[in-house]
Design a protein around this motif. Sequence first.
Motif, PDB file in Angstrom:
ATOM      1  N   PHE A  77       0.787  -1.225  -0.158  1.00 16.81           N
ATOM      2  CA  PHE A  77      -0.104  -0.057  -0.135  1.00 16.81           C
ATOM      3  C   PHE A  77       0.884   1.167  -0.035  1.00 16.81           C
ATOM      4  CE2 PHE A  77      -4.558  -1.145   1.223  1.00 16.81           C
ATOM      5  CZ  PHE A  77      -4.242  -2.621   0.834  1.00 16.81           C
ATOM      6  N   GLY A  78       2.197   1.059  -0.001  1.00 17.25           N
ATOM      7  CA  GLY A  78       2.971   2.224  -0.021  1.00 17.25           C
ATOM      8  C   GLY A  78       3.566   2.637   1.352  1.00 17.25           C
ATOM      9  N   ILE A  79       4.071   3.769   1.512  1.00 18.23           N
ATOM     10  CA  ILE A  79       4.981   3.813   2.836  1.00 18.23           C
ATOM     11  C   ILE A  79       4.236   5.482   3.235  1.00 18.23           C
ATOM     12  CG2 ILE A  79       6.916   4.367   3.918  1.00 18.23           C
ATOM     13  CD1 ILE A  79       7.197   1.840   3.053  1.00 18.23           C
ATOM     14  N   SER A  80       3.722   5.587   4.433  1.00 18.95           N
ATOM     15  CA  SER A  80       2.969   6.831   4.798  1.00 18.95           C
ATOM     16  C   SER A  80       4.163   7.882   5.269  1.00 18.95           C
ATOM     17  CB  SER A  80       2.322   6.449   6.086  1.00 18.95           C
ATOM     18  OG  SER A  80       2.564   7.802   6.959  1.00 18.95           O
ATOM     19  N   TYR A  81       3.892   8.918   4.639  1.00 20.39           N
ATOM     20  CA  TYR A  81       4.955   9.903   4.644  1.00 20.39           C
ATOM     21  C   TYR A  81       5.209  10.331   6.277  1.00 20.39           C
ATOM     22  CZ  TYR A  81       7.738  14.372   3.413  1.00 20.39           C
ATOM     23  OH  TYR A  81       8.510  15.116   3.309  1.00 20.39           O
ATOM     24  N   THR A  82       4.214  10.583   6.949  1.00 17.43           N
ATOM     25  CA  THR A  82       4.307  11.189   8.247  1.00 17.43           C
ATOM     26  C   THR A  82       4.749  10.264   9.496  1.00 17.43           C
ATOM     27  OG1 THR A  82       1.931  11.058   8.438  1.00 17.43           O
ATOM     28  CG2 THR A  82       2.893  13.196   7.899  1.00 17.43           C
ATOM     29  N   TYR A  83       4.209   8.861   9.034  1.00 16.07           N
ATOM     30  CA  TYR A  83       4.672   7.888  10.044  1.00 16.07           C
ATOM     31  C   TYR A  83       5.689   6.996   9.496  1.00 16.07           C
ATOM     32  CZ  TYR A  83      -0.160   8.565  12.074  1.00 16.07           C
ATOM     33  OH  TYR A  83      -1.451   9.011  12.643  1.00 16.07           O
ATOM     34  N   ALA A  84       6.226   6.977   8.394  1.00 16.45           N
ATOM     35  CA  ALA A  84       7.142   6.566   7.956  1.00 16.45           C
ATOM     36  C   ALA A  84       7.302   4.853   8.189  1.00 16.45           C
ATOM     37  CB  ALA A  84       8.769   6.892   8.493  1.00 16.45           C
ATOM     38  N   THR A  85       5.788   4.494   8.111  1.00 12.94           N
ATOM     39  CA  THR A  85       5.757   2.761   8.089  1.00 12.94           C
ATOM     40  C   THR A  85       4.811   2.641   7.126  1.00 12.94           C
ATOM     41  OG1 THR A  85       3.934   3.607   9.704  1.00 12.94           O
ATOM     42  CG2 THR A  85       5.882   2.483  10.535  1.00 12.94           C
ATOM     43  N   GLU A  89       0.609  -1.872   7.313  1.00  9.22           N
ATOM     44  CA  GLU A  89       0.541  -1.870   8.846  1.00  9.22           C
ATOM     45  C   GLU A  89      -0.273  -0.937   9.594  1.00  9.22           C
ATOM     46  OE1 GLU A  89       4.711  -1.499  10.585  1.00  9.22           O
ATOM     47  OE2 GLU A  89       5.222  -3.210   9.294  1.00  9.22           O
ATOM     48  N   LEU A  90      -0.339   0.233   9.203  1.00  8.97           N
ATOM     49  CA  LEU A  90      -1.138   1.330   9.709  1.00  8.97           C
ATOM     50  C   LEU A  90      -2.784   0.702   9.721  1.00  8.97           C
ATOM     51  CD1 LEU A  90       0.130   4.602   8.553  1.00  8.97           C
ATOM     52  CD2 LEU A  90       0.248   3.625  10.879  1.00  8.97           C
ATOM     53  N   ILE A  91      -2.963   0.243   8.518  1.00  9.67           N
ATOM     54  CA  ILE A  91      -4.501  -0.174   8.410  1.00  9.67           C
ATOM     55  C   ILE A  91      -4.726  -1.174   9.157  1.00  9.67           C
ATOM     56  CG2 ILE A  91      -6.119  -1.111   6.736  1.00  9.67           C
ATOM     57  CD1 ILE A  91      -4.793   0.711   4.455  1.00  9.67           C
ATOM     58  N   ALA A  92      -3.782  -2.331   9.321  1.00 12.00           N
ATOM     59  CA  ALA A  92      -3.833  -3.519  10.080  1.00 12.00           C
ATOM     60  C   ALA A  92      -4.248  -3.154  11.487  1.00 12.00           C
ATOM     61  CB  ALA A  92      -2.634  -4.562   9.599  1.00 12.00           C
ATOM     62  N   GLN A  93      -3.552  -2.271  11.865  1.00 11.72           N
ATOM     63  CA  GLN A  93      -3.757  -1.978  13.377  1.00 11.72           C
ATOM     64  C   GLN A  93      -5.131  -1.329  13.629  1.00 11.72           C
ATOM     65  OE1 GLN A  93      -0.631   0.989  14.281  1.00 11.72           O
ATOM     66  NE2 GLN A  93       0.884  -0.314  14.290  1.00 11.72           N
ATOM     67  N   ARG A  94      -5.479  -0.265  12.681  1.00 12.00           N
ATOM     68  CA  ARG A  94      -6.728   0.455  12.808  1.00 12.00           C
ATOM     69  C   ARG A  94      -8.078  -0.448  12.687  1.00 12.00           C
ATOM     70  NH1 ARG A  94      -5.584   5.784  13.926  1.00 12.00           N
ATOM     71  NH2 ARG A  94      -3.264   5.907  13.941  1.00 12.00           N
ATOM     72  N   VAL A  95      -7.560  -1.273  11.680  1.00  9.80           N
ATOM     73  CA  VAL A  95      -9.014  -2.216  11.156  1.00  9.80           C
ATOM     74  C   VAL A  95      -9.380  -2.867  12.688  1.00  9.80           C
ATOM     75  CG1 VAL A  95      -9.077  -4.421  10.259  1.00  9.80           C
ATOM     76  CG2 VAL A  95      -8.904  -2.660   8.892  1.00  9.80           C
ATOM     77  N   MET A  96      -8.556  -3.237  13.362  1.00 15.85           N
ATOM     78  CA  MET A  96      -8.891  -4.216  14.753  1.00 15.85           C
ATOM     79  C   MET A  96      -9.812  -3.199  15.535  1.00 15.85           C
ATOM     80  SD  MET A  96      -7.679  -6.742  14.032  1.00 15.85           S
ATOM     81  CE  MET A  96      -8.413  -7.733  15.554  1.00 15.85           C
ATOM     82  N   LEU A 279      -0.703  12.136   1.680  1.00 14.67           N
ATOM     83  CA  LEU A 279      -1.605  11.634   0.648  1.00 14.67           C
ATOM     84  C   LEU A 279      -1.697  10.182   0.332  1.00 14.67           C
ATOM     85  CD1 LEU A 279      -1.053  14.200  -2.200  1.00 14.67           C
ATOM     86  CD2 LEU A 279      -3.229  14.029  -0.707  1.00 14.67           C
ATOM     87  N   ILE A 280      -0.725   9.457   0.423  1.00 18.74           N
ATOM     88  CA  ILE A 280      -0.592   8.161  -0.130  1.00 18.74           C
ATOM     89  C   ILE A 280      -1.500   7.336   1.034  1.00 18.74           C
ATOM     90  CG2 ILE A 280       1.355   7.605   1.316  1.00 18.74           C
ATOM     91  CD1 ILE A 280       0.145   5.881  -1.826  1.00 18.74           C
ATOM     92  N   VAL A 281      -1.705   7.962   2.364  1.00 18.61           N
ATOM     93  CA  VAL A 281      -2.623   7.111   3.226  1.00 18.61           C
ATOM     94  C   VAL A 281      -3.936   7.416   3.087  1.00 18.61           C
ATOM     95  CG1 VAL A 281      -3.203   6.814   5.750  1.00 18.61           C
ATOM     96  CG2 VAL A 281      -0.938   7.228   5.062  1.00 18.61           C
ATOM     97  N   VAL A 282      -4.437   8.991   2.593  1.00 18.19           N
ATOM     98  CA  VAL A 282      -5.661   9.174   2.408  1.00 18.19           C
ATOM     99  C   VAL A 282      -6.159   8.488   1.042  1.00 18.19           C
ATOM    100  CG1 VAL A 282      -7.081  11.248   1.527  1.00 18.19           C
ATOM    101  CG2 VAL A 282      -5.284  11.404   3.032  1.00 18.19           C
ATOM    102  N   GLN A 283      -5.233   8.277   0.098  1.00 18.47           N
ATOM    103  CA  GLN A 283      -5.680   7.800  -1.101  1.00 18.47           C
ATOM    104  C   GLN A 283      -6.148   6.061  -0.970  1.00 18.47           C
ATOM    105  OE1 GLN A 283      -2.429   9.180  -3.883  1.00 18.47           O
ATOM    106  NE2 GLN A 283      -2.859   7.200  -5.048  1.00 18.47           N
ATOM    107  N   ASP A 284      -5.035   5.544   0.005  1.00 18.51           N
ATOM    108  CA  ASP A 284      -5.410   3.969   0.099  1.00 18.51           C
ATOM    109  C   ASP A 284      -6.637   3.783   0.989  1.00 18.51           C
ATOM    110  OD1 ASP A 284      -3.111   3.365  -1.068  1.00 18.51           O
ATOM    111  OD2 ASP A 284      -1.998   3.038   0.683  1.00 18.51           O
TER     112      ASP A 284
END
Lengths: 317, 274
Positions: A77-85, A89-96, A279-284
């Motif tokens: 899904f690409g790399i988040s610019y602000t979290y640098a992760t 992974e971000l989505i997997a955490q938040r989906v829970m 942007l990449i996080v928003v887009q995804d």
Amino acid sequence: MTAFLIRRLAGLLLTLLAASLVVFLVLQVIPGDPASLMLDTSARADTLAALRHQMGLDRPAWIRYLTWIGGLLTGDFGISYTYATPVSELIAQRVMVSLPLAVLSICLSTTIAIPIGVLAAARRGRGTDVAIMGAAQFGVALPNFWLGILLILLFAVAYPILPAGGFVGWEKGFWPALRCLILPAFSLALPQAAILSRVTRSAVLETLGQDYVRTALAKGLTGVAALWRHAVPNALIPVVTIIGLQFSFLLAGTVIIENVFALPGLGRLVFQAISQRDLIVVQDLVVLLAGSVIVVNFLVDLAYLGLDPRITHEGAK
Amino acid sequence: MKAALRNPSFLIGIAITLVILATATTSLFWTPYPPTKIDIVHKLAEPSWQHWLGTDPFGRDVASMIMAGARSSLSVALIAVLVGAGIGIPLGAFASACGGWVDNAMMRLTDLAFAFPALLTAVMITALAGPGAGNAMLAIGIFNIPVFARVTRGATLAVRELDFVMAARATGRGEFTIMVRHVLPNISAVLLVQITIQFALAIIADAGLAYVGLGTQPPFPSWGRMLNDAQTYIFRAPLLAVFPGLAITASVLGLNLLGDGLRDLLDPRLSRSR
């Protein structure tokens, strides 16, 4: 039947593709230079150039689109610019947080709405019906985030039995985590239940007037048996449609409700990503959310086949 | 007219709506206090004769802020609905008049638009284009376009098959004249009901955007913003979180009841209460 399914699946894929194209156009093409949108106007020229390169902006838009879609399909899904992760992974955490919240809300609103909708229909025109429909009219008008604040006021301030916000995480155990989701789930569920109970009532009223219900009564079935065995199952189609539609409202609702209760879910992530211009996080996330609405609507269409044997789609276009 | 006086939904709905409208209008030239006037000495006051609904953490008069908030809420909702209806109705009418692939393509487009959770996309648009009342109007308005297009298309399709439209066509009127002179006036009831429903939804959406800080910007008061501010002081001044929410709920309830009443009165076929 198979031909119908194949056609529907093709339509589903096409819609998903169109949705991703819209998101890409809105976020990557229309703003002109997404890199300068992400950074402050005070950003230095070399920072901007580095970000442009990192985002691949030196390549043509259609190649960037294909790379992005290819990545989505392979789980990159690409790399988040602000979290640098990685965004995955971000989505997997938040989906829970968001998924259990959504499931809990849908279950709550359905278990509340269907019985009281059926009850109102059965008691049509009497005091119970008037009271239920009056309450539903009020519930439809209730903004879920205000309801959330009122619930905090009642169950966290006046009678502190539930947390006012935050999320302890599932690793702390099932109950402690679930406790954090109870108030948010009710805030989302009650206004939805109000709408759903009105739909249930009018759907059941419709089927109660049908010949097969009269036949069932003539056979000697009690009113209650005829209601639950004949009128209610046949009233389910519009009810299921609305439950499907509500899924989309629910997803949007989480953006605000997760802010009210400070829950680290997808809605809050997308909101934070928007305000940080990641942007990449928003887009995804927007594609993910729109995609799940499209898929749920598709599943609702399929559910009709199971609910109504008359719909066979033979020769349907 | 007599039917209107016997329809409780319509009566209660129009009464509430008129009160809200009057409040918003009054706030243009009179509020008990200037709604943005800070008065730290009298901060977080309980409701009293001086301050009917009390004061907020900055000593601003809550009643005055609610009155001014009505104005911003109604104006955002009004413009949003005008944008949606102004573009959506012609599009829907055009789709049904053309038929064929144009109609098909437009309906697929509205399907696509419905896949994007409206509030989420409104958050996205206001965040990218900058927060503020103007962008909130636009963001909410865009999502009214497919709704109005759908409703208009569905309703015109039914009317276009009726005898009087056939008659107009037989006399050699063009499709455009038929649409404007014969079809649209006949679906005005449906559209009016839809307008009240969308107006109510727009008020909720506006309050939601303002709550997350993307709607009307401070210092101008908005109901959503007031709720957000109140949440910080929820332990000290719980009443602050009650009044703005009541204002939102009352406006939405009034418009919904008005919509239900209009539906019963204008088009008995659409009536919900069988």
